[in-house]
Every structure is written in structure tokens, then in C-alpha cells.
Design an enzyme around this catalytic site. Sequence first.
Site, PDB file in Angstrom:
ATOM      1  N   LYS A  13      38.955  32.954  43.736  1.00 13.12           N
ATOM      2  CA  LYS A  13      40.361  32.546  43.595  1.00 13.12           C
ATOM      3  C   LYS A  13      41.175  32.927  44.844  1.00 13.12           C
ATOM      4  O   LYS A  13      41.917  32.105  45.382  1.00 13.12           O
ATOM      5  CB  LYS A  13      40.997  33.201  42.347  1.00 13.12           C
ATOM      6  CG  LYS A  13      40.320  32.798  41.048  1.00 13.12           C
ATOM      7  CD  LYS A  13      40.983  33.417  39.836  1.00 13.12           C
ATOM      8  CE  LYS A  13      40.895  34.912  39.777  1.00 13.12           C
ATOM      9  NZ  LYS A  13      39.525  35.465  39.715  1.00 13.12           N
ATOM     10  N   ARG A  88      47.057  35.282  32.517  1.00 11.57           N
ATOM     11  CA  ARG A  88      45.714  35.771  32.218  1.00 11.57           C
ATOM     12  C   ARG A  88      45.431  35.776  30.723  1.00 11.57           C
ATOM     13  O   ARG A  88      44.339  36.140  30.299  1.00 11.57           O
ATOM     14  CB  ARG A  88      45.692  37.195  32.723  1.00 11.57           C
ATOM     15  CG  ARG A  88      44.433  37.793  33.173  1.00 11.57           C
ATOM     16  CD  ARG A  88      44.049  37.447  34.549  1.00 11.57           C
ATOM     17  NE  ARG A  88      43.147  38.403  35.094  1.00 11.57           N
ATOM     18  CZ  ARG A  88      43.056  38.662  36.394  1.00 11.57           C
ATOM     19  NH1 ARG A  88      43.807  38.042  37.254  1.00 11.57           N
ATOM     20  NH2 ARG A  88      42.175  39.512  36.814  1.00 11.57           N
ATOM     21  N   ARG A 127      31.382  42.198  48.163  1.00 15.20           N
ATOM     22  CA  ARG A 127      32.743  42.053  48.714  1.00 15.20           C
ATOM     23  C   ARG A 127      33.203  43.327  49.433  1.00 15.20           C
ATOM     24  O   ARG A 127      33.017  44.436  48.948  1.00 15.20           O
ATOM     25  CB  ARG A 127      33.731  41.726  47.594  1.00 15.20           C
ATOM     26  CG  ARG A 127      35.169  41.678  48.103  1.00 15.20           C
ATOM     27  CD  ARG A 127      36.114  40.966  47.185  1.00 15.20           C
ATOM     28  NE  ARG A 127      36.143  41.518  45.841  1.00 15.20           N
ATOM     29  CZ  ARG A 127      36.846  40.999  44.854  1.00 15.20           C
ATOM     30  NH1 ARG A 127      37.561  39.900  45.052  1.00 15.20           N
ATOM     31  NH2 ARG A 127      36.816  41.540  43.652  1.00 15.20           N
ATOM     32  N   ARG A 160      36.313  47.493  46.723  1.00 14.53           N
ATOM     33  CA  ARG A 160      37.273  47.699  45.634  1.00 14.53           C
ATOM     34  C   ARG A 160      36.638  48.549  44.546  1.00 14.53           C
ATOM     35  O   ARG A 160      35.460  48.367  44.219  1.00 14.53           O
ATOM     36  CB  ARG A 160      37.708  46.335  45.061  1.00 14.53           C
ATOM     37  CG  ARG A 160      39.004  45.859  45.661  1.00 14.53           C
ATOM     38  CD  ARG A 160      39.373  44.470  45.264  1.00 14.53           C
ATOM     39  NE  ARG A 160      39.362  44.180  43.837  1.00 14.53           N
ATOM     40  CZ  ARG A 160      39.729  43.014  43.314  1.00 14.53           C
ATOM     41  NH1 ARG A 160      40.164  42.055  44.117  1.00 14.53           N
ATOM     42  NH2 ARG A 160      39.682  42.797  42.021  1.00 14.53           N
ATOM     43  N   ARG A 171      34.825  43.255  33.372  1.00 13.11           N
ATOM     44  CA  ARG A 171      35.857  42.263  33.724  1.00 13.11           C
ATOM     45  C   ARG A 171      35.438  40.868  33.245  1.00 13.11           C
ATOM     46  O   ARG A 171      36.281  40.064  32.833  1.00 13.11           O
ATOM     47  CB  ARG A 171      36.100  42.274  35.239  1.00 13.11           C
ATOM     48  CG  ARG A 171      36.888  43.513  35.684  1.00 13.11           C
ATOM     49  CD  ARG A 171      36.737  43.812  37.158  1.00 13.11           C
ATOM     50  NE  ARG A 171      37.254  42.769  38.007  1.00 13.11           N
ATOM     51  CZ  ARG A 171      36.848  42.559  39.263  1.00 13.11           C
ATOM     52  NH1 ARG A 171      35.910  43.319  39.801  1.00 13.11           N
ATOM     53  NH2 ARG A 171      37.380  41.607  39.970  1.00 13.11           N
TER      54      ARG A 171
HETATM   55  P1  AP5 Z   1      37.499  36.373  46.022  1.00 14.09           P
HETATM   56  O1  AP5 Z   1      38.102  35.165  46.646  1.00 14.09           O
HETATM   57  O2  AP5 Z   1      38.013  37.713  46.401  1.00 14.09           O
HETATM   58  O3  AP5 Z   1      37.425  36.196  44.438  1.00 14.09           O
HETATM   59  P2  AP5 Z   1      38.538  36.310  43.301  1.00 14.09           P
HETATM   60  O4  AP5 Z   1      38.245  35.254  42.291  1.00 14.09           O
HETATM   61  O5  AP5 Z   1      39.898  36.324  43.898  1.00 14.09           O
HETATM   62  O6  AP5 Z   1      38.124  37.701  42.731  1.00 14.09           O
HETATM   63  P3  AP5 Z   1      38.971  38.914  42.142  1.00 14.09           P
HETATM   64  O7  AP5 Z   1      37.952  39.964  41.813  1.00 14.09           O
HETATM   65  O8  AP5 Z   1      40.082  39.316  43.070  1.00 14.09           O
HETATM   66  O9  AP5 Z   1      39.537  38.314  40.854  1.00 14.09           O
HETATM   67  P4  AP5 Z   1      39.993  39.073  39.639  1.00 14.09           P
HETATM   68  O10 AP5 Z   1      40.639  38.004  38.852  1.00 14.09           O
HETATM   69  O11 AP5 Z   1      38.968  39.838  38.899  1.00 14.09           O
HETATM   70  O12 AP5 Z   1      40.907  40.214  40.261  1.00 14.09           O
HETATM   71  P5  AP5 Z   1      42.464  40.362  40.471  1.00 14.09           P
HETATM   72  O13 AP5 Z   1      42.662  40.888  41.823  1.00 14.09           O
HETATM   73  O14 AP5 Z   1      43.210  39.146  40.049  1.00 14.09           O
HETATM   74  O15 AP5 Z   1      35.926  36.305  46.354  1.00 14.09           O
HETATM   75  C1  AP5 Z   1      35.047  37.301  45.873  1.00 14.09           C
HETATM   76  C2  AP5 Z   1      33.950  37.539  46.923  1.00 14.09           C
HETATM   77  O16 AP5 Z   1      33.128  36.381  47.012  1.00 14.09           O
HETATM   78  C3  AP5 Z   1      34.478  37.773  48.349  1.00 14.09           C
HETATM   79  O17 AP5 Z   1      33.650  38.702  49.009  1.00 14.09           O
HETATM   80  C4  AP5 Z   1      34.388  36.392  49.023  1.00 14.09           C
HETATM   81  O18 AP5 Z   1      34.169  36.500  50.423  1.00 14.09           O
HETATM   82  C5  AP5 Z   1      33.191  35.798  48.320  1.00 14.09           C
HETATM   83  N1  AP5 Z   1      33.314  34.359  48.111  1.00 14.09           N
HETATM   84  C6  AP5 Z   1      34.425  33.684  47.731  1.00 14.09           C
HETATM   85  N2  AP5 Z   1      34.151  32.374  47.610  1.00 14.09           N
HETATM   86  C7  AP5 Z   1      32.834  32.240  47.883  1.00 14.09           C
HETATM   87  C8  AP5 Z   1      31.945  31.128  47.913  1.00 14.09           C
HETATM   88  N3  AP5 Z   1      32.371  29.880  47.615  1.00 14.09           N
HETATM   89  N4  AP5 Z   1      30.633  31.338  48.231  1.00 14.09           N
HETATM   90  C9  AP5 Z   1      30.200  32.600  48.517  1.00 14.09           C
HETATM   91  N5  AP5 Z   1      30.980  33.698  48.527  1.00 14.09           N
HETATM   92  C10 AP5 Z   1      32.291  33.508  48.203  1.00 14.09           C
HETATM   93  O19 AP5 Z   1      42.792  41.479  39.381  1.00 14.09           O
HETATM   94  C11 AP5 Z   1      42.289  42.792  39.504  1.00 14.09           C
HETATM   95  C12 AP5 Z   1      42.761  43.616  38.308  1.00 14.09           C
HETATM   96  O20 AP5 Z   1      44.211  43.649  38.286  1.00 14.09           O
HETATM   97  C13 AP5 Z   1      42.388  43.052  36.926  1.00 14.09           C
HETATM   98  O21 AP5 Z   1      41.095  43.471  36.526  1.00 14.09           O
HETATM   99  C14 AP5 Z   1      43.497  43.648  36.050  1.00 14.09           C
HETATM  100  O22 AP5 Z   1      43.264  44.996  35.774  1.00 14.09           O
HETATM  101  C15 AP5 Z   1      44.717  43.559  36.956  1.00 14.09           C
HETATM  102  N6  AP5 Z   1      45.429  42.274  36.806  1.00 14.09           N
HETATM  103  C16 AP5 Z   1      45.590  41.306  37.763  1.00 14.09           C
HETATM  104  N7  AP5 Z   1      46.301  40.287  37.274  1.00 14.09           N
HETATM  105  C17 AP5 Z   1      46.622  40.606  35.993  1.00 14.09           C
HETATM  106  C18 AP5 Z   1      47.319  39.939  34.953  1.00 14.09           C
HETATM  107  N8  AP5 Z   1      47.848  38.706  35.148  1.00 14.09           N
HETATM  108  N9  AP5 Z   1      47.420  40.551  33.763  1.00 14.09           N
HETATM  109  C19 AP5 Z   1      46.908  41.792  33.548  1.00 14.09           C
HETATM  110  N10 AP5 Z   1      46.202  42.463  34.485  1.00 14.09           N
HETATM  111  C20 AP5 Z   1      46.065  41.884  35.696  1.00 14.09           C
END
Ligand code: AP5
Length: 215
Positions: A13, A88, A127, A160, A171
Amino acid sequence: MRLVLIGPPNAGKGTQARKIEAHYDIAHVSSGDILRKHVADATVLGQRAQGYMDRGELVPDDLIIDLVNDTLESTDIEKGFLFDGYPRNPVQAEALDDFLLEKGVTLDKVIYLHTDDDVLIRRATGRRICPICSTVYNIFGFAPKVEGVCDRDGAQLIQRSDDKEETVKRRLEIFEEQTAPLVEFYELAGLLLHIDASGTPDDVFDAVISELDQG
Ligand code: AP5
């Protein structure tokens, strides 16, 4: 363009959000980035959120809804926006609807990135992120030029705390329990675009743009 990006952890994402933001010149609002900034700055809110994040659970709705609404008040969303990681769950989706209604705008599309769990877990364990500029790398394919060092600013890359395999599995469970219902919700609303996120970042981006440009 007024967009929401949803998908399981590590679906890409953040990677796609940065490309889409640049392509359409729209605001990118990442709830995870906002929370990590609070944690890094050790704000009261960050201290409250950290335990949930480390366990791979969602932070409470009241906290995240206020935080995102506050951010939106100070973000220029006139030209369009892309929400990444928010909403979410159904409560957050309703809060977003209320906010947009108040602003007199509606969503155009919800992009749902999906791929297999083993791909997601591999991406998570590989990552690495820059603590200064937030550039995201992956040791299995998108490595920095010098191991462990950010190409942009020379900072030491970090992993992370929620990218440990057992936390990633938690997750993924949370995604299935709490976020997956939004897929059906937005599908019924006629807004959902299903995007296979298993290809390269450029392939996935091309698929997103092609779907969006079809209207
Ligand atoms: P990346 O682009 O970083 O993936 P992502 O989908 O953004 O992953 P996240 O782990 O950040 O998503 P998440 O939803 O779990 O975490 P968030 O930060 O929102 O890519 C991942 C890896 O793969 C990278 O190394 C990249 O280089 C690689 N990659 C990407 N695309 C690729 C491809 N096509 N091919 C190969 N490799 C690829 O949330 C974190 C925490 O915050 C949550 O667990 C929760 O506790 C809290 N939180 C956040 N938002 C909320 C909410 N709305 N409500 C409640 N809690 C929340």
C-alpha cells in the site's frame, strides 16, 4: 481523484501510494505513518498507540479517527486525496463518510491490493525503512546500494518492530477479522477495484492506473 487504498499488511500500500500520489498530484494520508511519527516523537498519543502497534492490533477507533480528522483539517485535499490504511473497519468507514459528507465530497474508488499470505510474510521479513526519510526497501529485491544504509540520506536502515514473523501473522488475522468486511462493503457500493499485488511494483502500479483511467 478521491481514493482509499486497502489491503493486508505488506501488500504494498505504501509503495503504491507514493506512486499514485506523484502521478495524480494528490494528498497522501497514511494512518500508519501518522502513528509512527507520534511514537517516534513520544507524544501522549504515541505512547498510547505503541502497545497496540507492537502487538499487531488496531489502535482504538476514537484515537485514530480523531487523529486522521485532525490531519485532514490541515491537509490540502481540494485537489484530491489517497487514504492509505484508513479506514480499517466499519466504524472508521462510517467516520470517514461523515467527514466527507461534511466537506461535500464523495469517494471515487477504493483500491484493494491482495496477494498470498506467504508473499506478504516474505515481504515483511525483508522490509527495511529509513528512520529519517521513511524510504522503504526490501532485502529480497529492492535493496539499498550499500547494505543497511539509506540511498537518500545515508541513515542506518531499521526493521519495523511489527515486521517480526509472529506479529505479521497476527496482523494478517486482524486484517481478516476487522478489515476484510470493508471489501464487501465497498464492493456493494460499486467502488471497489480488485488489484493483484503479486507482480513487481511497476506492474501493480500500471494495473491500478489502467483501472482508474477506465473510470
Ligand atoms: P509496503 O509498501 O511498505 O506495504 P504496506 O502494504 O504499506 O505495508 P504496511 O505493513 O505498512 O501495512 P499495514 O497496513 O500493516 O501497516 P500500517 O503502517 O498501515 O511494502 C512492504 C514491503 O514489500 C516493502 O519492503 C516493499 O519494498 C515491498 N514491496 C512492496 N510492493 C512490492 C511488490 N509489488 N513486489 C515485491 N516487493 C514489494 O499500520 C501499522 C499499524 O498501525 C497497524 O498494525 C495498527 O496497529 C496501526 N494502525 C494504522 N492504521 C490504523 C487504523 N486505521 N486503525 C487502527 N490502527 C491503525
